[in-house]
Write an enzyme that holds these catalytic residues in place. Structure first.
Site, PDB file in Angstrom:
ATOM      1  N   TRP A 239       0.873  -1.194   0.000  1.00 28.40           N
ATOM      2  CA  TRP A 239       0.000   0.000   0.000  1.00 28.40           C
ATOM      3  C   TRP A 239       0.901   1.231   0.000  1.00 28.40           C
ATOM      4  O   TRP A 239       1.794   1.337   0.853  1.00 28.40           O
ATOM      5  CB  TRP A 239      -0.877  -0.057   1.254  1.00 28.40           C
ATOM      6  CG  TRP A 239      -1.801   1.096   1.442  1.00 28.40           C
ATOM      7  CD1 TRP A 239      -2.639   1.640   0.516  1.00 28.40           C
ATOM      8  CD2 TRP A 239      -1.995   1.832   2.659  1.00 28.40           C
ATOM      9  NE1 TRP A 239      -3.356   2.660   1.084  1.00 28.40           N
ATOM     10  CE2 TRP A 239      -2.980   2.810   2.401  1.00 28.40           C
ATOM     11  CE3 TRP A 239      -1.466   1.759   3.947  1.00 28.40           C
ATOM     12  CZ2 TRP A 239      -3.426   3.701   3.371  1.00 28.40           C
ATOM     13  CZ3 TRP A 239      -1.908   2.648   4.918  1.00 28.40           C
ATOM     14  CH2 TRP A 239      -2.877   3.598   4.621  1.00 28.40           C
TER      15      TRP A 239
ATOM     16  N   ASP B  15      -0.468  -5.371   9.157  1.00 29.15           N
ATOM     17  CA  ASP B  15      -1.502  -4.411   8.798  1.00 29.15           C
ATOM     18  C   ASP B  15      -2.782  -5.229   8.571  1.00 29.15           C
ATOM     19  O   ASP B  15      -2.839  -6.069   7.674  1.00 29.15           O
ATOM     20  CB  ASP B  15      -1.079  -3.665   7.529  1.00 29.15           C
ATOM     21  CG  ASP B  15      -2.071  -2.590   7.148  1.00 29.15           C
ATOM     22  OD1 ASP B  15      -3.289  -2.804   7.334  1.00 29.15           O
ATOM     23  OD2 ASP B  15      -1.652  -1.529   6.642  1.00 29.15           O
TER      24      ASP B  15
ATOM     25  N   LYS C 273     -12.901  -0.837   5.945  1.00 33.31           N
ATOM     26  CA  LYS C 273     -13.423  -1.705   4.868  1.00 33.31           C
ATOM     27  C   LYS C 273     -14.388  -2.737   5.412  1.00 33.31           C
ATOM     28  O   LYS C 273     -15.447  -2.971   4.845  1.00 33.31           O
ATOM     29  CB  LYS C 273     -12.275  -2.450   4.169  1.00 33.31           C
ATOM     30  CG  LYS C 273     -11.001  -1.675   4.026  1.00 33.31           C
ATOM     31  CD  LYS C 273     -10.998  -0.823   2.800  1.00 33.31           C
ATOM     32  CE  LYS C 273      -9.790   0.090   2.831  1.00 33.31           C
ATOM     33  NZ  LYS C 273      -9.334   0.515   1.545  1.00 33.31           N
TER      34      LYS C 273
HETATM   35  N1  KET Z   1      -3.799  -0.614   5.278  1.00 33.99           N
HETATM   36  C1  KET Z   1      -4.070  -1.044   4.028  1.00 33.99           C
HETATM   37  C2  KET Z   1      -3.378  -2.253   3.524  1.00 33.99           C
HETATM   38  C3  KET Z   1      -4.978  -0.329   3.240  1.00 33.99           C
HETATM   39  O1  KET Z   1      -5.235  -0.783   2.027  1.00 33.99           O
HETATM   40  C4  KET Z   1      -5.593   0.825   3.741  1.00 33.99           C
HETATM   41  C5  KET Z   1      -6.488   1.624   2.901  1.00 33.99           C
HETATM   42  C6  KET Z   1      -5.295   1.191   5.058  1.00 33.99           C
HETATM   43  C7  KET Z   1      -4.389   0.452   5.791  1.00 33.99           C
HETATM   44  C8  KET Z   1      -5.864   2.385   5.734  1.00 33.99           C
HETATM   45  O2  KET Z   1      -7.195   2.499   5.784  1.00 33.99           O
HETATM   46  P1  KET Z   1      -7.873   3.352   6.964  1.00 33.99           P
HETATM   47  O3  KET Z   1      -9.082   3.920   6.350  1.00 33.99           O
HETATM   48  O4  KET Z   1      -6.894   4.370   7.428  1.00 33.99           O
HETATM   49  O5  KET Z   1      -8.158   2.350   8.019  1.00 33.99           O
HETATM   50  N2  KET Z   1      -6.490   1.529   1.632  1.00 33.99           N
HETATM   51  C9  KET Z   1      -7.354   2.224   0.679  1.00 33.99           C
HETATM   52  C10 KET Z   1      -7.637   3.649   0.967  1.00 33.99           C
HETATM   53  C11 KET Z   1      -6.422   4.512   1.146  1.00 33.99           C
HETATM   54  O6  KET Z   1      -5.500   4.502   0.316  1.00 33.99           O
HETATM   55  O7  KET Z   1      -6.399   5.211   2.184  1.00 33.99           O
HETATM   56  C12 KET Z   1      -6.783   1.993  -0.715  1.00 33.99           C
HETATM   57  O8  KET Z   1      -5.706   1.391  -0.858  1.00 33.99           O
HETATM   58  O9  KET Z   1      -7.433   2.390  -1.697  1.00 33.99           O
END
Ligand code: KET
Length: 417
Positions: free
Chosen positions: A146, A227, A263
């Site tokens: 990511w 993660d 998610k």
């Molecule tokens: N870890 C991973 C692997 C991940 O894909 C995301 C979010 C997050 C953490 C963080 O999400 P949060 O909402 O802070 O709990 N991924 C999607 C959104 C982004 O980039 O923030 C994405 O990859 O599209």
């Protein structure tokens, strides 16, 4: 004379250009896609950029379990501050979900947990903690990962190293090279893993491979950081998706996890998550937790209250919990239906390439293998938006758009060998 001149200039009122040196920052590779998509007025445009769930009509979803939890809570109950470490009941339930209610670490009360600003905030807290107490140790990140992981550890001033993860030819795991990198890293290094549904590749180690990794970690005394943004989004079952975490726990590792409810409960904008660190005993856990709180206090003081209450309510009310588990399955199966449809449709358009990986990969994303230039064509000629890495958010595809997407992918790849 010189001093007089300086004072004169100061008194003359000419304003100082404080921000002269500030140049525009590079756009975020994921969120910039949403901006570009919103600015496009083509009716057939599709956004496959950011990983957010959409229903079969392409609409954002508020889960029924969340609506019912809202009703059960009965409106806003408090606007008081949470403690710096957040809602302890949320933290406890999150830890049980990931580690298992009966795990020794939970029973012995030696998991230091703190509510944080979702997965991103949890990763950042850990990175800060790592720099404070293990400043000499770099963080090893998988390639690819990511994109924000790189930003997080960079801004926390932790040295970053990488390890092999994805094998481009086979579009699977490069297990041999991964193990070699783990072996060659200096003893007691930090490694970041995605607990399941690796983003962006949709490729996870098998259970056997996780066991081998865990074994080698023992030998090398490495620290595994997970993660956990998709627990339940890989198989549809959060228990199954916790397998990697549980393997490491059973092997006696001290691990840490960044948990996110963005998610898995669709609570993206509510910023609900936790950081947990497994310690050797309850005393150490209390010390670690107090340090995490001290790190959080000057950054955001304490986390938001409402989402924590929602998540806690869903996880502890048996009816809401089973509704959530059922809705999680619906989301995962809709994504899997789209995987099958997309692959079949590209093949039906006569593509000579192998598209097996679309159905082999798991989780929210497909790492298509499209080149940045092919992605540019999809954006410019077909108004289909995705990151330049070729990652597509499968949840952005609908039965109505899948053929349009498939045809476009075939168009930009058909002269490719
Ligand atoms: N870890 C991973 C692997 C991940 O894909 C995301 C979010 C997050 C953490 C963080 O999400 P949060 O909402 O802070 O709990 N991924 C999607 C959104 C982004 O980039 O923030 C994405 O990859 O599209």
């Amino acid at each position: 004379m010189a001093a007089f001149m300086v004072r004169k200039r100061w008194f003359s009122g000419s304003s100082i250009d404080w921000w002269d040196g500030v140049k525009p920052a590079a756009k975020d590779p994921i969120f910039a896609i949403t901006e570009a998509f919103l600015a496009d007025d083509c009716p057939s445009k599709i956004n496959l950029g950011v990983g957010t769930y959409r229903d079969e009509k392409g609409r954002p979803v508020i889960l029924e379990c969340v609506r019912r939890a809202e009703a059960k809570i009965g409106g806003v109950q408090t606007m008081e501050y949470l403690p710096i470490g957040g809602d302890p009941k949320l933290v406890q339930e999150t830890i049980k979900l990931a580690y298992g209610e009966n795990s020794d670490a939970v029973k012995e009360n030696r998991v230091a947990g703190i509510q944080a600003l979702s997965g991103t905030g949890s990763c950042r807290l850990f990175a800060e903690f790592q720099r404070r107490f293990r400043p000499e140790s770099p963080m090893y990140l998988p390639i690819p990962t990511w994109s924000n992981h790189h930003n997080i550890w960079r801004d926390a001033h932790v040295t970053q190293r990488t390890f092999h993860y994805y094998h481009h030819q086979s579009k699977g795991l490069d297990f041999g090279k991964l193990m070699e990198d783990v072996k060659n890293a200096p003893d007691s290094s930090f490694f970041l893993f995605h607990a399941c549904a690796h983003n962006p590749t949709g490729v996870d180690p098998s259970e056997e491979q996780w066991k081998e990794i865990s074994h080698l970690f023992k030998v090398k005394k490495h620290f595994p950081f997970f993660d956990v943004a998709y627990q339940g989004f890989a198989s549809g079952d959060p228990e199954k998706d916790a397998r990697a975490i549980r393997i490491f726990l059973e092997d006696g590792h001290k691990i840490a996890c960044a948990h996110s409810f963005s998610k898995i409960m669709g609570l993206y904008g509510l910023r609900v998550g936790c950081l947990s660190i497994v310690c050797k005993d309850a005393e150490q856990s209390a010390a670690v937790k107090s340090q995490l709180q001290q790190i959080a206090r000057p950054i955001y003081s304490n986390p938001p209250v409402h989402g924590a209450l929602l998540v806690y309510t869903i996880l502890t009310d048996p009816d809401l919990r089973s509704l959530w588990l059922a809705e999680l399955k619906v989301m995962v199966s809709r994504i899997n239906v789209m995987r099958n449809l997309l692959r079949k449709s590209i093949e039906n358009f006569g593509s000579l390439h192998n598209w097996e990986h679309i159905t082999n990969q798991i989780g929210m994303f497909c790492y298509t293998g499209l080149s940045p230039e092919q992605v540019d064509r999809l954006v410019n000629e077909f108004h289909i938006y995705m990151t330049r890495s070729g990652r597509i958010s499968m949840a952005g595809i609908t039965p109505a758009s899948v053929d349009y997407l498939a045809k476009a992918i075939h168009e930009v790849t058909k002269h490719d060998r």
